[in-house]
Design a protein around this motif. Structure first.
Motif, PDB file in Angstrom:
ATOM      1  N   UNK A   6       0.826  -1.148   0.123  1.00  0.00           N
ATOM      2  CA  UNK A   6      -0.055  -0.054  -0.057  1.00  0.00           C
ATOM      3  C   UNK A   6       0.817   1.299   0.083  1.00  0.00           C
ATOM      4  N   UNK A  54       1.401  10.367  -4.249  1.00  0.00           N
ATOM      5  CA  UNK A  54       0.317  10.916  -3.245  1.00  0.00           C
ATOM      6  C   UNK A  54       1.457  11.943  -2.123  1.00  0.00           C
ATOM      7  N   UNK A 102      -1.963  13.216   2.117  1.00  0.00           N
ATOM      8  CA  UNK A 102      -2.768  12.266   1.538  1.00  0.00           C
ATOM      9  C   UNK A 102      -2.380  10.753   2.160  1.00  0.00           C
ATOM     10  N   UNK A 116      -5.071   9.007   3.953  1.00  0.00           N
ATOM     11  CA  UNK A 116      -5.897   8.224   2.819  1.00  0.00           C
ATOM     12  C   UNK A 116      -5.380   6.693   3.057  1.00  0.00           C
ATOM     13  N   UNK A 117      -4.023   6.508   3.619  1.00  0.00           N
ATOM     14  CA  UNK A 117      -3.432   5.185   3.600  1.00  0.00           C
ATOM     15  C   UNK A 117      -3.188   4.851   4.949  1.00  0.00           C
ATOM     16  N   UNK A 151      -6.494   5.079   7.883  1.00  0.00           N
ATOM     17  CA  UNK A 151      -7.441   3.930   7.322  1.00  0.00           C
ATOM     18  C   UNK A 151      -6.890   2.641   7.677  1.00  0.00           C
ATOM     19  N   UNK A 152      -5.653   2.373   7.120  1.00  0.00           N
ATOM     20  CA  UNK A 152      -5.023   0.977   7.547  1.00  0.00           C
ATOM     21  C   UNK A 152      -4.848   0.795   8.861  1.00  0.00           C
ATOM     22  N   UNK A 208      -3.635  -6.370  -2.204  1.00  0.00           N
ATOM     23  CA  UNK A 208      -2.939  -5.624  -1.290  1.00  0.00           C
ATOM     24  C   UNK A 208      -2.718  -4.144  -1.882  1.00  0.00           C
ATOM     25  N   UNK A 262     -10.714  -0.421   2.186  1.00  0.00           N
ATOM     26  CA  UNK A 262     -11.680   0.694   3.048  1.00  0.00           C
ATOM     27  C   UNK A 262     -12.437   1.595   1.852  1.00  0.00           C
ATOM     28  N   UNK A 319      -4.907  14.590  -6.546  1.00  0.00           N
ATOM     29  CA  UNK A 319      -3.891  15.458  -6.218  1.00  0.00           C
ATOM     30  C   UNK A 319      -3.240  15.781  -7.647  1.00  0.00           C
TER      31      UNK A 319
END
Lengths: 279, 261
Positions: free
Chosen positions: A171, A180, A184, A188-189, A192-193, B82, B87, B100
């Motif tokens: 990820x 990103x 972000x 966003x990563x 949440x993870x 993965x 989510x 972005x």
């Protein structure tokens, strides 16, 4: 297929549901009934029967005017301040725990800097700090909120560190390959993870916060559920004391159920994803 | 488009993974990189993407030396389950990198729906990745890369964990996508058939410490067809040539074992 079959299936499903409810609630109801019988037989003023406690609880908290939803002054003088301090302290613990935990989980330098001190601070039992907090913050709500926050921050903090540290490298590579920006990446990563672990920590913290709320009200206080319980014991109002204890159990149980409902919604994806990979 | 010169990499000082890798990719090409397992294909791709820094040599993307991930490059990972974020929905996943970029909302929405349409997943935007099959998930990952509008698409064994029929469909999807969007594609695989079928050229790697054994031009006509193309004498000849190259090097390295990744 005969037309009775679906209704048969429905009946057996209903029976199954009833049976599982009986198993879930049976023991609890049985224990309360046993308590009722034993207490009535013993007739001890130390152990009033549950019916007595329930009756007194209604007098204490549910005998107000209809315009206030029948809530008595006791609700506004004791229960509400307690709950507000509990929520303020817990929210503070969650906010600081997530912020600090993310910083530690994502930065090796911050982790090396703070880890030894945190491990040391974590070893201090919250209640032992009551005298210090009284000296520093006085005897008002601020002191009690600080105590709840300090004592309940650890599960959120440690789980956030663990959760943000163990984000799947694929990820992170994905985020990097799409360039990103840092913000972000965090929102966003990483967060949440880490959310499943953070939620688990928040739930343990909530239970701790209830305990610390009571502890904080046992010393130098003028209101609150903990104060009422202690006061009732001193004044030998033993039924009132039991009322407070039962109320704490009800509050703890309700908060946990409420939290589970929220967690269930927020982490719906997590259950789905896990169910799929396990299948 | 992309040039790689004398690239070397090692995870620890005593075990070099890549010894000396040199090749170039021209704009519009599909180039496959094949090699025995453990030869550092994924490591090589991460260096191409700027996710890893080589210890020697350099990578140039559109003439510029790569330091960190350059703009105009997208990647599709082998581990689609993965790499997709569980989510958020399919739309959320495809849209994320676009947030972005300097794009207004309608332009963003159009890119998302166009790229989902290109991979045959229109109407699946509101699903979560984990509600889809493996092949569909990898399509989402491809759509996410396409929506990003890259000049160069890097794919790391993208079809290694899907079934044979899905794999054939996805291979044809990659060819279609190249024709439609005019992207250059570098494709890593350990499957020689797949490499020859898809590519204009195949870079054949040795076992670790890895060097380029040869670069083979496939010389197959396009559009390609899973049955007809694979029956062509040229196809058979090329795939045998590559298989022989890899086997010979493998046999050599068994006599003088090299440290593995």
């Amino acid at each position: 297929m005969s037309p009775t079959e679906p209704s048969k299936a429905a009946t057996s499903a209903l029976l199954g549901a009833l049976r599982s409810m009986a198993v879930r609630w049976g023991l609890g109801v049985g224990l309360v009934a046993l308590w009722q019988v034993l207490a009535m037989r013993a007739g001890s003023i130390f152990f009033p029967p549950p019916t007595e406690i329930a009756k007194r609880a209604v007098e204490l908290w549910l005998s107000g005017p209809p315009s206030r939803l029948f809530l008595s002054d006791g609700v506004f003088q004791d229960i509400l301040p307690s709950l507000l301090r509990l929520l303020a302290g817990w929210s503070l613990a969650v906010a600081c725990g997530i912020a600090l935990g993310t910083a530690i989980g994502r930065s090796r330098r911050i982790s090396e800097l703070l880890d030894p001190s945190l491990q040391f601070l974590r070893a201090i039992p919250g209640p032992a700090l009551v005298p210090v907090f009284i000296l520093l913050l006085g005897t008002e709500s601020t002191m009690r909120i600080a105590l709840i926050a300090f004592g309940s921050i650890w599960p959120v903090l440690l789980n956030t560190i663990e959760g943000t540290r163990t984000v799947d490298p694929v990820q992170l590579d994905t985020a990097a390959s799409f360039r990103l920006p840092r913000g972000a990446l965090l929102w966003r990563i990483v967060l949440p993870a880490a959310m499943p672990k953070i939620f688990a920590g928040m739930r343990i913290s909530l239970a701790l916060a209830v305990i610390l709320m009571v502890v904080s009200e046992l010393v130098a206080s003028t209101n609150g559920i903990g104060y009422r319980i202690q006061n009732a014991q001193i004044m030998f109002l033993l039924t009132d004391m039991w009322c407070g204890i039962v109320l704490l159990a009800v509050i703890g149980y309700t908060l946990n159920r409420l939290f589970l409902t929220i967690e269930d919604r927020a982490l719906n994806w997590h259950r789905g994803a896990r169910g799929r990979s396990a299948a | 488009m992309l040039s790689v010169a004398e690239l070397a990499y090692s995870y620890s000082s005593e075990k070099p993974v890549l010894a000396n890798v040199t090749f170039a990719v021209v704009a519009g090409e599909i180039v496959s990189i094949v090699g025995p397992s453990g030869c550092g294909k994924t490591t090589l791709l991460k260096i191409l993407a700027g996710l890893l820094r080589p210890i020697k040599g350099d990578v140039r993307f559109q003439g510029e030396i790569v330091r960190g991930v350059p703009a105009g490059l997208a990647m599709v990972f082998q581990e689609y389950s993965r790499s997709l974020l569980p989510w958020t929905t399919v739309t959320g996943n495809v849209e994320l990198p676009l947030r972005y970029k300097k794009l207004d909302r309608p332009a963003r929405a159009r890119l998302v729906s166009d790229s989902l349409e290109a991979v045959g997943l229109s109407g699946f935007g509101q699903y979560y990745p984990w509600q889809l099959s493996g092949g569909m998930q990898q399509r989402v990952a491809i759509a996410r890369a396409l929506a990003y509008q890259p000049k160069l698409l890097l794919m790391d064994e993208p079809f290694a964990s899907v079934d044979a029929q899905t794999r054939a469909d996805l291979e044809d999807l990659v060819a279609a996508v190249r024709d439609r969007f005019g992207i250059t594609i570098v494709f890593i695989t350990h499957d020689i058939d797949e490499a020859v079928y898809l590519s204009d050229r195949v870079v054949v790697l040795s076992t670790s410490p890895t060097t380029v054994i040869d670069v083979i031009t496939t010389e197959l006509p396009r559009p390609r067809d899973q049955i007809a193309t694979k029956a062509l004498p040229t196809f058979v000849e090329k795939r045998s040539a590559i298989a022989r190259l890899i086997r010979r090097r493998n046999a050599d390295s068994l006599q003088h074992p090299a440290p593995r990744e």
